[in-house]
Design a protein around this motif. Structure first.
Motif, PDB file in Angstrom:
ATOM      1  N   PRO A   1      10.087   3.573 -12.615  1.00  0.00           N
ATOM      2  CA  PRO A   1      11.164   2.735 -13.172  1.00  0.00           C
ATOM      3  C   PRO A   1      10.857   2.170 -14.550  1.00  0.00           C
ATOM      4  CG  PRO A   1      10.686   2.116 -10.893  1.00  0.00           C
ATOM      5  CD  PRO A   1       9.608   3.050 -11.322  1.00  0.00           C
ATOM      6  N   ASP A   2       9.558   1.972 -14.866  1.00  0.00           N
ATOM      7  CA  ASP A   2       9.231   1.345 -16.141  1.00  0.00           C
ATOM      8  C   ASP A   2       7.763   1.614 -16.472  1.00  0.00           C
ATOM      9  OD1 ASP A   2       9.405  -0.371 -18.465  1.00  0.00           O
ATOM     10  OD2 ASP A   2      11.018  -1.448 -17.435  1.00  0.00           O
ATOM     11  N   ARG A   3       7.244   0.955 -17.496  1.00  0.00           N
ATOM     12  CA  ARG A   3       5.872   1.154 -17.961  1.00  0.00           C
ATOM     13  C   ARG A   3       4.853   0.727 -16.899  1.00  0.00           C
ATOM     14  NH1 ARG A   3       7.074  -2.949 -22.392  1.00  0.00           N
ATOM     15  NH2 ARG A   3       8.606  -3.377 -20.762  1.00  0.00           N
ATOM     16  N   VAL A   4       3.800   1.490 -16.763  1.00  0.00           N
ATOM     17  CA  VAL A   4       2.744   1.169 -15.805  1.00  0.00           C
ATOM     18  C   VAL A   4       1.868   0.056 -16.368  1.00  0.00           C
ATOM     19  CG1 VAL A   4       0.696   2.040 -14.612  1.00  0.00           C
ATOM     20  CG2 VAL A   4       2.730   3.487 -14.816  1.00  0.00           C
ATOM     21  N   TYR A   5       1.736  -1.019 -15.596  1.00  0.00           N
ATOM     22  CA  TYR A   5       0.877  -2.139 -15.976  1.00  0.00           C
ATOM     23  C   TYR A   5      -0.399  -2.198 -15.144  1.00  0.00           C
ATOM     24  CZ  TYR A   5       4.449  -4.336 -18.951  1.00  0.00           C
ATOM     25  OH  TYR A   5       5.341  -4.613 -19.954  1.00  0.00           O
ATOM     26  N   SER A   6      -0.334  -1.735 -13.899  1.00  0.00           N
ATOM     27  CA  SER A   6      -1.507  -1.781 -13.029  1.00  0.00           C
ATOM     28  C   SER A   6      -1.351  -0.743 -11.925  1.00  0.00           C
ATOM     29  CB  SER A   6      -1.680  -3.178 -12.431  1.00  0.00           C
ATOM     30  OG  SER A   6      -2.884  -3.294 -11.713  1.00  0.00           O
ATOM     31  N   MET A   7      -2.507  -0.297 -11.371  1.00  0.00           N
ATOM     32  CA  MET A   7      -2.467   0.743 -10.354  1.00  0.00           C
ATOM     33  C   MET A   7      -3.771   0.717  -9.572  1.00  0.00           C
ATOM     34  SD  MET A   7      -1.764   4.816 -10.974  1.00  0.00           S
ATOM     35  CE  MET A   7      -3.268   5.109 -11.924  1.00  0.00           C
ATOM     36  N   ASP A   8      -3.692   0.994  -8.265  1.00  0.00           N
ATOM     37  CA  ASP A   8      -4.898   1.121  -7.467  1.00  0.00           C
ATOM     38  C   ASP A   8      -4.624   2.032  -6.282  1.00  0.00           C
ATOM     39  OD1 ASP A   8      -7.615   0.677  -6.994  1.00  0.00           O
ATOM     40  OD2 ASP A   8      -7.233  -0.991  -5.633  1.00  0.00           O
ATOM     41  N   SER A   9      -5.718   2.507  -5.653  1.00  0.00           N
ATOM     42  CA  SER A   9      -5.607   3.438  -4.542  1.00  0.00           C
ATOM     43  C   SER A   9      -6.709   3.182  -3.537  1.00  0.00           C
ATOM     44  CB  SER A   9      -5.699   4.883  -5.055  1.00  0.00           C
ATOM     45  OG  SER A   9      -5.676   5.795  -3.980  1.00  0.00           O
ATOM     46  N   LYS A  10      -6.385   3.444  -2.278  1.00  0.00           N
ATOM     47  CA  LYS A  10      -7.376   3.419  -1.198  1.00  0.00           C
ATOM     48  C   LYS A  10      -6.885   4.347  -0.096  1.00  0.00           C
ATOM     49  CE  LYS A  10     -10.215   0.752  -1.396  1.00  0.00           C
ATOM     50  NZ  LYS A  10     -11.543   0.689  -2.037  1.00  0.00           N
ATOM     51  N   GLY A  11      -7.739   5.318   0.280  1.00  0.00           N
ATOM     52  CA  GLY A  11      -7.309   6.296   1.273  1.00  0.00           C
ATOM     53  C   GLY A  11      -6.124   7.084   0.756  1.00  0.00           C
ATOM     54  N   LYS A  12      -5.061   7.103   1.538  1.00  0.00           N
ATOM     55  CA  LYS A  12      -3.848   7.820   1.140  1.00  0.00           C
ATOM     56  C   LYS A  12      -2.801   6.915   0.506  1.00  0.00           C
ATOM     57  CE  LYS A  12      -5.060  11.916   2.583  1.00  0.00           C
ATOM     58  NZ  LYS A  12      -5.253  13.043   1.636  1.00  0.00           N
ATOM     59  N   LEU A  13      -3.192   5.693   0.193  1.00  0.00           N
ATOM     60  CA  LEU A  13      -2.264   4.747  -0.408  1.00  0.00           C
ATOM     61  C   LEU A  13      -2.503   4.635  -1.911  1.00  0.00           C
ATOM     62  CD1 LEU A  13      -0.133   2.441  -0.151  1.00  0.00           C
ATOM     63  CD2 LEU A  13      -2.068   0.878   0.229  1.00  0.00           C
ATOM     64  N   LEU A  14      -1.441   4.811  -2.689  1.00  0.00           N
ATOM     65  CA  LEU A  14      -1.451   4.574  -4.127  1.00  0.00           C
ATOM     66  C   LEU A  14      -0.332   3.588  -4.434  1.00  0.00           C
ATOM     67  CD1 LEU A  14      -2.466   5.386  -7.017  1.00  0.00           C
ATOM     68  CD2 LEU A  14      -0.652   7.119  -7.020  1.00  0.00           C
ATOM     69  N   VAL A  15      -0.678   2.503  -5.124  1.00  0.00           N
ATOM     70  CA  VAL A  15       0.310   1.474  -5.460  1.00  0.00           C
ATOM     71  C   VAL A  15       0.320   1.304  -6.969  1.00  0.00           C
ATOM     72  CG1 VAL A  15       1.046  -0.907  -5.126  1.00  0.00           C
ATOM     73  CG2 VAL A  15      -0.106   0.302  -3.267  1.00  0.00           C
ATOM     74  N   VAL A  16       1.522   1.332  -7.557  1.00  0.00           N
ATOM     75  CA  VAL A  16       1.691   1.221  -9.000  1.00  0.00           C
ATOM     76  C   VAL A  16       2.605   0.040  -9.298  1.00  0.00           C
ATOM     77  CG1 VAL A  16       2.337   2.418 -11.118  1.00  0.00           C
ATOM     78  CG2 VAL A  16       1.531   3.741  -9.134  1.00  0.00           C
ATOM     79  N   GLY A  17       2.148  -0.842 -10.182  1.00  0.00           N
ATOM     80  CA  GLY A  17       2.978  -1.942 -10.638  1.00  0.00           C
ATOM     81  C   GLY A  17       3.447  -1.680 -12.059  1.00  0.00           C
ATOM     82  N   THR A  18       4.745  -1.805 -12.293  1.00  0.00           N
ATOM     83  CA  THR A  18       5.305  -1.523 -13.610  1.00  0.00           C
ATOM     84  C   THR A  18       5.935  -2.784 -14.194  1.00  0.00           C
ATOM     85  OG1 THR A  18       7.602  -0.949 -13.067  1.00  0.00           O
ATOM     86  CG2 THR A  18       5.926   0.741 -12.666  1.00  0.00           C
ATOM     87  N   ALA A  19       6.447  -2.654 -15.419  1.00  0.00           N
ATOM     88  CA  ALA A  19       7.224  -3.727 -16.025  1.00  0.00           C
ATOM     89  C   ALA A  19       8.431  -4.047 -15.149  1.00  0.00           C
ATOM     90  CB  ALA A  19       7.667  -3.318 -17.421  1.00  0.00           C
ATOM     91  N   ASP A  20       9.009  -5.227 -15.352  1.00  0.00           N
ATOM     92  CA  ASP A  20      10.146  -5.720 -14.574  1.00  0.00           C
ATOM     93  C   ASP A  20       9.819  -5.868 -13.090  1.00  0.00           C
ATOM     94  OD1 ASP A  20      11.813  -6.073 -16.719  1.00  0.00           O
ATOM     95  OD2 ASP A  20      12.847  -4.150 -16.500  1.00  0.00           O
ATOM     96  N   ARG A  21       8.531  -6.085 -12.789  1.00  0.00           N
ATOM     97  CA  ARG A  21       8.064  -6.442 -11.438  1.00  0.00           C
ATOM     98  C   ARG A  21       8.283  -5.351 -10.398  1.00  0.00           C
ATOM     99  NH1 ARG A  21      11.676 -10.174 -10.049  1.00  0.00           N
ATOM    100  NH2 ARG A  21      10.519 -10.688  -8.151  1.00  0.00           N
ATOM    101  N   ASN A  22       8.486  -4.110 -10.832  1.00  0.00           N
ATOM    102  CA  ASN A  22       8.641  -3.014  -9.882  1.00  0.00           C
ATOM    103  C   ASN A  22       7.298  -2.672  -9.253  1.00  0.00           C
ATOM    104  OD1 ASN A  22      11.546  -2.057 -10.298  1.00  0.00           O
ATOM    105  ND2 ASN A  22      10.758  -2.053 -12.389  1.00  0.00           N
ATOM    106  N   ILE A  23       7.301  -2.432  -7.938  1.00  0.00           N
ATOM    107  CA  ILE A  23       6.130  -1.972  -7.197  1.00  0.00           C
ATOM    108  C   ILE A  23       6.487  -0.645  -6.531  1.00  0.00           C
ATOM    109  CG2 ILE A  23       4.454  -2.471  -5.389  1.00  0.00           C
ATOM    110  CD1 ILE A  23       4.279  -4.400  -7.723  1.00  0.00           C
ATOM    111  N   CYS A  24       5.756   0.415  -6.874  1.00  0.00           N
ATOM    112  CA  CYS A  24       6.003   1.747  -6.309  1.00  0.00           C
ATOM    113  C   CYS A  24       4.843   2.105  -5.382  1.00  0.00           C
ATOM    114  CB  CYS A  24       6.140   2.785  -7.417  1.00  0.00           C
ATOM    115  SG  CYS A  24       7.502   2.453  -8.553  1.00  0.00           S
ATOM    116  N   ILE A  25       5.171   2.387  -4.130  1.00  0.00           N
ATOM    117  CA  ILE A  25       4.172   2.735  -3.118  1.00  0.00           C
ATOM    118  C   ILE A  25       4.264   4.236  -2.866  1.00  0.00           C
ATOM    119  CG2 ILE A  25       3.420   2.340  -0.744  1.00  0.00           C
ATOM    120  CD1 ILE A  25       4.801  -0.424  -0.938  1.00  0.00           C
TER     121      ILE A  25
END
Length: 359
Positions: free
Chosen positions: A164-188
């Motif tokens: 949805p927007d620019r990537v500000y933060s990201m992390d992963s563990k196991g099969k989970l990847l979580v990305v936080g973007t601008a405008d408070r979007n969280i993509c799992i």
């Protein structure tokens, strides 16, 4: 406490407020970079080998031998470097930054090469295992509003996923990847199906996402924001309803009552203990704190430093916490003084600091 003995996991004090005694065995890496430190990553195959990315366009690899930090290698980008991580076998170091380039450094040969590009700055990257075959890939997140998955043997990305927007933060563990973007979007993202977003949501925190860290179970994550708050989120909706919560941190009260105005600082970095599953937060207030998620309380608070802390990182066993004292840009260019240090401190953790305990 010692980096090289059983003492590294003994309790130095039962207090929840750290003192100078708790930090007397810390190792200081002075002049760790020539400009602001952006990221720290430990090798998954060595307790005392770590890489550091910085705004001076360089990635440096440091080793701790006999309690002394030694520079092992360095490689460069054309512009500031924003992130670094190690391959799962510890043989390579990846980095990305404002030159839009993904670089890969081979620890054994001492050679670096470009393996990929984005159309804007690369803010975060992680080595992950995708699909049922657990194929190792490098995933990179960019301000161009995409993440890309790379097979290191190929010049083109395996998959590009629009966000949805620019990537500000990201992390992963196991099969989970979580990305936080601008405008408070969280993509799992479920890495069994890495080409699709499994679930999209908004951060429960009202202000911009600054940091994300996944917990060891691969079913939950922590979010830190610029407003001095942290939220614990679960992928499953029922678990989230039962176990999710948020709390205030990295704030300094200006009066003697709870209703007094407080100075609020960004939560710059969150790291999860690789063994115990507790976590640490660090902020622009110059403090870092250890937290117990399951029992919802702070394990230990460390004294305020004179400088901001942009990043923290545990080594593979969680026996060492590395943190940087360096400018984090939260006050813009006007806050970057000439006397600001670029120092990394390695703190040997004790069980009293990081082991979960009931109130």
């Amino acid at each position: 406490m010692s980096f090289y003995g059983s003492g590294s996991n003994t309790s130095s004090t039962g207090s929840t407020i750290a003192t100078t005694k708790d930090m007397e065995n810390d190792i200081v890496v002075n002049n760790a970079a020539e400009d602001s430190i952006s990221d720290i990553a430990f090798s998954p195959q060595s307790d005392f080998l770590f890489s550091v990315s910085s705004w001076d366009n360089k990635v440096r690899i440091w080793d701790i031998q006999g309690g002394v930090a030694q520079g092992r290698a360095q490689f460069e980008h054309a512009k500031p470097v924003l992130c670094t991580r190690w391959s799962l076998d510890g043989s390579k170091v990846a980095s990305g930054g404002c030159d839009n380039i993904v670089n890969m450094y081979d620890v054994n040969s001492g050679q670096s090469q470009q393996i990929g590009t984005h159309s804007s700055a690369i803010k975060s990257l992680r080595f992950v295992q995708c699909g049922p075959s657990n194929q190792e890939c490098l995933v990179t997140g960019s301000w161009d509003k995409t993440i890309k998955y790379w097979d290191l043997r190929q010049p083109q990305p395996i998959t590009t996923l629009a966000l949805p927007d620019r990537v500000y933060s990201m992390d992963s563990k196991g099969k989970l990847l979580v990305v936080g973007t601008a405008d408070r979007n969280i993509c799992i993202i479920d890495l069994n199906n890495p080409g699709n977003i499994f679930k999209s949501t908004l951060s429960p925190l009202k202000w911009q996402t600054r940091s994300i860290a996944c917990f060891n179970e691969g079913d939950s994550f922590a979010i830190g924001s610029i407003e001095g708050r942290c939220a614990i989120r679960f992928v499953d909706d029922m678990q989230q309803k039962k176990l999710g919560f948020s709390f205030k941190c990295h704030r300094q009260n200006q009066g003697n009552t709870p209703s007094s105005n407080a100075l609020v600082y960004p939560v710059n970095s969150i790291a999860v203990h690789p063994i115990y599953g507790t976590f640490v937060t660090a902020g622009s207030d110059g403090c870092f704190n250890f937290w117990d998620r399951n029992n919802r309380h702070r394990l230990k608070a460390f004294p305020k430093q004179n400088y901001t802390i942009p990043v923290v990182s545990f080594n593979r066993q969680g026996t060492v916490l590395a943190y940087a004292l360096s400018y984090d840009w939260f006050q813009g260019h006007t806050g970057n003084r000439q006397d600001y240090p670029n120092v990394i401190i390695l703190h040997p953790t004790s069980d009293s600091e990081v082991l979960e305990k009931r109130k």
